[in-house]
Design an enzyme around this catalytic site. Structure first.
Site, PDB file in Angstrom:
ATOM      1  N   SER A  44      43.550  46.243  36.768  1.00  0.00           N
ATOM      2  CA  SER A  44      43.380  46.290  38.225  1.00  0.00           C
ATOM      3  C   SER A  44      44.563  47.000  38.908  1.00  0.00           C
ATOM      4  CB  SER A  44      43.169  44.868  38.758  1.00  0.00           C
ATOM      5  OG  SER A  44      42.705  44.911  40.075  1.00  0.00           O
ATOM      6  N   HIS A  58      35.111  41.303  37.892  1.00  0.00           N
ATOM      7  CA  HIS A  58      36.510  41.735  37.917  1.00  0.00           C
ATOM      8  C   HIS A  58      37.447  40.746  37.221  1.00  0.00           C
ATOM      9  CE1 HIS A  58      39.423  44.604  39.402  1.00  0.00           C
ATOM     10  NE2 HIS A  58      40.198  43.623  39.785  1.00  0.00           N
TER      11      HIS A  58
END
Ligand SMILES: *[C@@H]1O[C@H](CO)[C@@H](O)[C@H](O)[C@H]1NC(C)=O
Ligand SMILES: *[C@@H]1O[C@H](CO)[C@@H](O)[C@H](O)[C@H]1NC(C)=O
Ligand SMILES: *[C@@H]1O[C@H](CO)[C@@H](O)[C@H](O)[C@H]1NC(C)=O
Length: 398
Positions: free
Chosen positions: A171, A369
């Site tokens: 990320s 995610h």
């Protein structure tokens, strides 16, 4: 006698009550080193100071479980450096325990595993500023890429004597690498290959939220006016919050996860109440600047530098400066760093000839995610295939 019995009952009641209240496992309070030692792995701590005065701690797992007792077991090994995302720390890669954590699996596979900590989390400090000083919080992923990663990479190279590492960025840890390659292109030469897990580079899905919070409500400036410069939640408040609203058997009753799923993609099958509580309890602070910089990226839809601020000029980071082979992995159901946006990044990297591969990180169709960090079945749906990727990258590049 009756008095004794009632006292015993009283004590038992207290015990049961406190057991219930203390839902957070001891892992919620342990340092990363303690976690690694309890898991049966060797650990080393290394400190490095960035050129702008931040002191970062790196955690190293130089050997796997079986070889932990052998001396100098990291000698001759290939090194991987793993970097966390926003609100995270090195703990993200060990928190699931043995068999289920990326760092342990890599160590067992024979790699010299290094976990970095970006400025702002509890494993970092500044030479001259305390955390109460607003100047401490004047950073975003721009500084992570420009200062923190170069310092961390140099530290790994100097301790190991190697000339290159393999870099894994999750990320924001992936976004920071792109900043580094753009701003400090000489660091390309110190990296074998870059594995980006759901890199936070294009974020059009959060544009409405960013506009609402940063533009319409101007919420961060209002906090700043009160002397607040970061999202830092006090430990006891966080614990109380988790116990009261972020803990329930069913994911649909967990208010925190419902909000988080709205942003990152729903994956209730991979939910576990204890893992979730543990993960939330270890949340690290975020600087307002980090949130604003991501907000600027989302609102302009350009992977732009911070320059003269949130509403200032838009200057894209230069992807042409990326010279290491890049592998992009995404989650099919990641709503934050969405597949379409990872493919868009892939096309740009392909145009300059550095794209190695782009594909789903997992065959699990709901992979979101956060499943990169704490999916219930992370070992089978992510780590196993990932280890194969690492092996083939080292076979290919070195
Ligand atoms: C910290 O303070 C020392 C002593 O005043 C100074 O020499 C140094 O440049 C400062 N470092 C940073 C990063 O501000
Ligand atoms: C981006 O980097 C490339 C390669 O280093 C360079 O040729 C180009 O001029 C740079 N572009 C900008 C806008 O700085
Ligand atoms: C990368 O570019 C090559 C040649 O232009 C093309 O064949 C390939 O499909 C591209 N790959 C991706 C993932 O865009």
């Amino acid at each position: 006698m009756a008095g004794l019995i009632s006292r015993v009952i009283f004590i038992l009641c207290c015990f049961v009550l406190s057991e219930q209240q203390n839902i957070l496992k001891k892992e919620a309070y342990q340092t990363v080193s303690q976690l690694i030692i309890s898991a049966g792995y060797p650990v080393e701590k290394h400190r490095v100071t960035t050129t702008d005065g931040y002191i970062l701690q790196l955690h190293r797992i130089p050997a796997g479980k079986r070889t932990a007792r052998k001396a100098s077991s990291a000698k001759g090994k290939k090194a991987v450096l793993i970097c966390h995302g926003i609100l995270g720390s090195s703990s993200d890669f060990v928190i699931m325990g043995p068999e289920k954590s990326l760092a342990y699996s890599l160590a067992d596979d024979g790699y010299d595993v290094w976990l970095t900590n970006l400025r702002g989390n509890i494993y970092t400090s500044h030479q001259n500023y305390t955390r109460n000083n607003p100047k401490f919080w004047e950073y975003s992923f721009h500084e992570h890429g420009k200062y923190d990663l170069p310092a961390s990479i140099d530290k790994v190279l100097s301790v190991t004597g190697l000339s290159k590492i393999l870099y894994i960025g999750y990320s924001m840890g992936g976004a920071s690498f792109f900043v580094m390659a753009s701003e400090r292109p000489e660091y390309n030469d110190k990296v074998i290959s870059f594995l980006a897990l759901a890199p936070a580079v294009y974020l059009p899905n959060i544009k409405p939220i960013a506009e609402f919070l940063l533009k319409d409500l101007n919420i961060l400036d209002q906090f700043r006016a009160q002397g607040i410069h970061s999202v830092s939640i006090q430990r006891n408040v966080l614990d109380m919050f988790i116990k009261s609203v972020c803990y329930s058997k069913k994911p649909e009753n967990n208010i925190c996860m419902r909000i988080i799923y709205m942003v990152i993609g729903n994956d209730e099958e991979q939910y576990d109440k204890d893992i979730t509580a543990l993960f939330l309890a270890r949340f690290q602070p975020a600087s307002f600047r980090q949130l604003e910089h991501f907000g600027k990226v989302a609102m302009t839809d350009v992977f732009t530098s911070w320059e003269d601020g949130l509403w200032g000029s838009v200057k894209p980071y230069n992807f042409s400066n990326v010279r290491v082979p890049v592998t992009l992995l995404y989650g099919e159901n990641d709503q934050l760093t969405e597949k379409s946006q990872i493919l868009r990044l892939a096309a740009e990297l392909n145009a300059t000839g550095v794209l190695d591969d782009v594909r789903p990180a997992s065959s699990w169709p709901k992979f979101n995610h956060l499943d990169f960090i704490f999916a219930y079945d992370i070992d089978s749906i992510f780590i196993k295939p990932f280890l194969t990727t690492i092996t083939s990258l080292f076979n290919k590049y070195g």
